[in-house]
Design an enzyme around this catalytic site. Structure first.
Site, PDB file in Angstrom:
ATOM      1  CB  SER A   1      -0.891   0.003   1.236  1.00  0.00           C
ATOM      2  OG  SER A   1      -1.293   1.310   1.539  1.00  0.00           O
ATOM      3  CE  LYS A   2       1.997   6.921  -3.994  1.00  0.00           C
ATOM      4  NZ  LYS A   2       3.054   6.725  -4.939  1.00  0.00           N
ATOM      5  NE  ARG A   3      -4.090   5.134   3.842  1.00  0.00           N
ATOM      6  CZ  ARG A   3      -4.961   6.097   3.655  1.00  0.00           C
ATOM      7  NH1 ARG A   3      -5.543   6.243   2.489  1.00  0.00           N
ATOM      8  NH2 ARG A   3      -5.281   6.915   4.628  1.00  0.00           N
TER       9      ARG A   3
END
Length: 505
Positions: free
Chosen positions: A269-271
């Site tokens: 995930s990018k987060r």
RNA sequence: GGCGCAUUCGUCUAGGGGUCUAGGACGCUGGCCUCUCAAGCCAGUAACAGGGGUUCAAAUCCCCUAUGCGCUACCA
């Protein structure tokens, strides 16, 4: 580890049947590195067996459609070197390859299923479905549609249609029995039909769902092997039942292990942030922008979930094609290691031809605001290549070569155990030595400066350190003698003089 | 909750019943080299999830448990 019959061992496919595989992404976002890995495995499989690699765009979700996703996808695949034999811009005999251009086909097949009693119209509203789901959840019943519309009489159906109620088309799943299929990587899988639900085939917007479109297209496009991520495994029984309803033979399935976040918990995930506050790249374009080489990423991705033997890490594209097969694909999910990717990228950078590396560095340096000339850059490459893991790492190493002057601080100039005076004298010595040199060849520079060190019984770094800072403005730089040679007499003497002056103040 | 899949060093993996006191790689630690930083070389650290079977013999086969992940949409 289990090892199912490899495809090769079932007869020489190269003679009999060339596989046709597909990568079928949805243009709802940028190409994810996990998607790229799926594409890569499909591509390797096709190339290994001399079959076809087909690109099909599954753009049936109009609400999540993203305008620039297709460009990103195509350029991403090209960057990785995954060429497709059929698909967008390539054409092919089984087109169109955009599902949005095939909607009548799906509608026709949906009608056929209804006519043959394998599907039915469902008038339940999204609200009612949500409500139903909530209740089932509360009662701890299995999720899924409660089949309210499955028993509608022909008359009831006509009435509701006449009233203009919108409907979806649902598949009439067998209520009893079991569905079994073979996965090339996981073996035989059996599920009870009672756990399967009447999934939607056609949405109210008359677009097909993934399930319908993917089955119809895989059949119509003569796909022989479906290689896709693990997360699709639970939907295979639905597809198998669909194939059965159509009377078609399903392709062979192989579900690839998914790529997990570096922590091993959950998808990438990018987060999430990495250690050291590094950004976690998840889209292919991010890796590209961060200065990873496509051949390194290609190598790295091929080795996650698959391996050649017990020691091969660096492996060429051709070797991958030669050796790739499904029987060495592991079934278990794997965490993505940015550290290992960095190492591997460094390996590629170190072994790449000088001119190639220089050419790849050029745009990166320009982006950083430098205006390097190719000759200098080429001369620099041998000095810096072992020092960079990713292309942008070069910026800090070479920027002092492409600016008119550098600005060292007195603090950096003066070594820990030295005084300002001593340092100034050493720099003066360096100036005299270099100024009197007839040529500035690297070996001459080195011989002359080392002679000073021995003559004065200095510690090498006590002398070279200040010179380095004076000449590059930094404490860390490419090797000094090469640096001095490339910089040239004029700039070196200038910078030494500037440092001496600075220390006099 | 239901269904499914998976489980070897921190991570990626080798392992197809005896050759496993479990091999390689990344990372980490130490050393060598050395003009800085790297690179390179050498060494070290560290794993068969647990429990039952089957077998003369199990990391390898079977079952159970645990844990993890995935799916559970008119998204793919």
């Amino acid at each position: 580890m289990r090892r199912y019959e490899s495809i090769k061992s079932r007869g020489d496919m190269k003679q009999e049947q060339r596989p046709r595989v597909r990568f079928a992404p949805s243009p709802t976002g940028y190409l994810h590195v996990g998607g790229a890995r799926s594409a890569l495995f499909n591509w390797l499989f096709a190339r290994h067996y001399g079959g076809q690699f087909i690109l099909r765009i599954e753009d049936t979700d109009r609400t999540r459609y993203q305008e620039d996703a297709l460009d990103d996808l195509l350029s991403g695949l090209r960057w990785l070197g995954l060429d497709w034999d059929e698909g967008p811009e390539a054409g092919g005999p089984y087109g169109p390859y955009f599902q949005s251009e095939r909607t009548d086909i799906y509608r026709r097949y949906a009608e056929q299923l209804i006519a043959e009693g394998h599907a039915y119209k469902c008038f339940c509203s999204p609200d009612r479905l949500a409500q139903m789901r909530k209740e089932r959840q509360a009662r701890k019943e299995p999720a899924g549609y409660d089949r309210r519309c499955r028993g509608l009489t022909a008359q009831q159906r006509r009435d509701r249609e006449a009233r203009g109620e919108t409907a979806v088309v649902r598949f009439k799943m067998p209520l009893e029995g079991e569905t079994r299929f073979h996965d090339q990587i996981r073996g035989d899988i059996v599920v009870q039909n009672e756990t399967l639900d009447d999934f939607v085939l056609l949405k109210t917007d008359r677009f097909p769902t993934y399930h319908l479109a993917n089955v119809v297209d895989d059949h119509l496009m003569a796909i022989t092997h479906v290689l896709r991520a693990d997360e699709w495994l639970p939907s295979v029984p639905k597809h198998v039942q669909l194939y059965a309803a159509f009377g078609w033979t399903p392709p062979l399935f192989a579900h690839l292990p998914i790529i997990l976040d570096p922590s091993g918990k959950g998808k990438m995930s990018k987060r999430k942030k990495l250690a050291g506050n590094r950004e976690a790249y998840v889209h292919l374009k991010d890796f590209r922008a961060a200065g990873y080489l496509p051949e390194a990423l290609f190598n790295f991705l091929a080795l996650i979930g698959w391996s050649y033997d017990d020691h091969t890490e660096i492996i060429t594209r051709q070797q991958l094609i030669d050796h790739f097969d499904l029987d060495q694909v592991k079934p278990s999910a794997a965490a993505f290691s940015y550290e290992k990717l960095d190492w591997m990228n460094g390996q590629y950078i170190r072994t790449m031809p000088v001119d190639d590396l220089a050419a790849r560095l050029l745009p990166v340096l320009r982006d950083a605001g430098l205006s390097p000339d190719m000759d200098t850059l080429r001369a620099l490459v041998p000095l810096i290549r072992v020092r960079i893991k990713r292309l942008p790492d070069a910026v800090d190493l070479v920027d002092s070569f492409f600016v008119p002057e550098v600005h060292p601080t007195p603090h950096d100039l003066v070594g820990k155990k030295q005084t300002v005076d001593q340092t100034r004298q050493l720099l003066d010595l360096a100036y005299q030595t270099l100024a009197s040199l007839p040529t500035f060849a690297e070996t001459d520079v080195e011989t002359a400066l080392r002679a000073v060190v021995t003559g004065r019984q200095l510690k090498p770094n006590a002398f070279f350190g200040p010179i380095r800072v004076a000449v590059t403005g930094k404490k860390v730089s490419p090797p000094l003698f090469g640096t001095i040679h490339i910089l040239g007499r004029e700039r070196v003497l200038q910078r030494l003089q500037a440092a001496i002056t600075l220390l006099q103040e």
